[in-house]
Design an enzyme around this catalytic site. Sequence first.
Site, PDB file in Angstrom:
ATOM      1  CB  SER A  11      -3.354  -2.090 -22.495  1.00 32.11           C
ATOM      2  OG  SER A  11      -3.025  -2.067 -21.126  1.00 32.11           O
ATOM      3  CE  LYS A  69      -3.259   1.870 -20.492  1.00 33.26           C
ATOM      4  NZ  LYS A  69      -3.336   0.428 -20.235  1.00 33.26           N
ATOM      5  CB  SER A  85       0.439   0.233 -22.323  1.00 30.86           C
ATOM      6  OG  SER A  85      -0.835  -0.330 -22.311  1.00 30.86           O
TER       7      SER A  85
END
Length: 373
Positions: A146, A149, A203
């Site tokens: 993640s 992101k 997340s």
Amino acid sequence: MQHRFRTAVSRIASILGLVIVSSALIAPSANAAERKRATVKKVAPSATASTKKTADRRVAVTLRSSDRQVNDRRRVSAKAGVRPVKASAVSRAPVVPAKLSFGQMAGLHEVSDPLDLKSSVALVIDQDTREVLLSKNDHAVLPIASLTKLMTGLIISEAKLPMDEPITITQDDVDTEKGSRSRLSVGTTLTRGEMLHLALMSSENRAAHALGRTYPGGLATFVSLMNAKARMLGMTDTRYVEPTGLSSQNQASARDLATLVNVAHGDPVLRELSTSPSYEVAVGRKTLQYNNTNGLVKNPTWDIGLQKTGYISEAGRCLVMQAEVAGRKLIMVFLDSAGKFSRLGDAERVRNWVESARAFGAPKMTAQKGSHG
């Protein structure tokens, strides 16, 4: 002489009479006893049969009572929705071995470092001077989970799209690769700003995917822009295939990620949203509470300007941060950390090391790269 004869005959007759009378008296008694014995013999079978019938009746009553109890239990079980348990062989779930991360398979955890970090890859840079304070396998290219992101957020923020525009979660946003869960059910509508907040702070995978899917030109265009931005920033080890990080094909090196953190820290939107401790969104009649995946943002002893966490089994536990430590602005990158909280522990170890080095007046704080051993 005749008189004596008659007397003798008379005595004999008396004796015979007594014998006859006695026989007459004894015979009825004997016959009665015989009849009594015969009666007893005939009655005994009847008594046995009667006893057996009584016992049979008792058994029948017991069985009927037992049947009633069983039926009562069945009725109670049926009312309670409980099914009778059948004896069966005990089945044991197969033991599934833990999946190794890419770093573990490459033997990166065998590399030692002076701080005994639990991350197989680490990089600490002075943001102002670009001095490398600590490096460990910093050129290794690994899945970044993640941390992806952060680039997703950078593309959205720089596009200057309206943050109040509503975006609805669709079936296309559901994770079919890892099967991860989400509280944003299909049909949930939030603004673009809310989706971005949840993606960076907690997340949220569906939020991140929806941001890419609804970008002008669609998901393919969005991913293409992510890779173009990486090339423009000189992130030559980086590759993206989707905007969430669920794919292990999203990969980068620690040096590339340090570059991304430095650029993202310059965006006030990303700074604010990524370091937000918690956030609430209204979904229908419910209010959902989300928390930051990085517990250090709630620690008052830390001064964190930007952060992002990540995890999939192929990547291990990951963390990137910009933080001020001992008067120095640092960029920290930790990849493939072993243990749920070890990435935060590594950040604490680095901070303690930097603060101790300053206290003792050490001119340089460069950790030597470990060796295989």
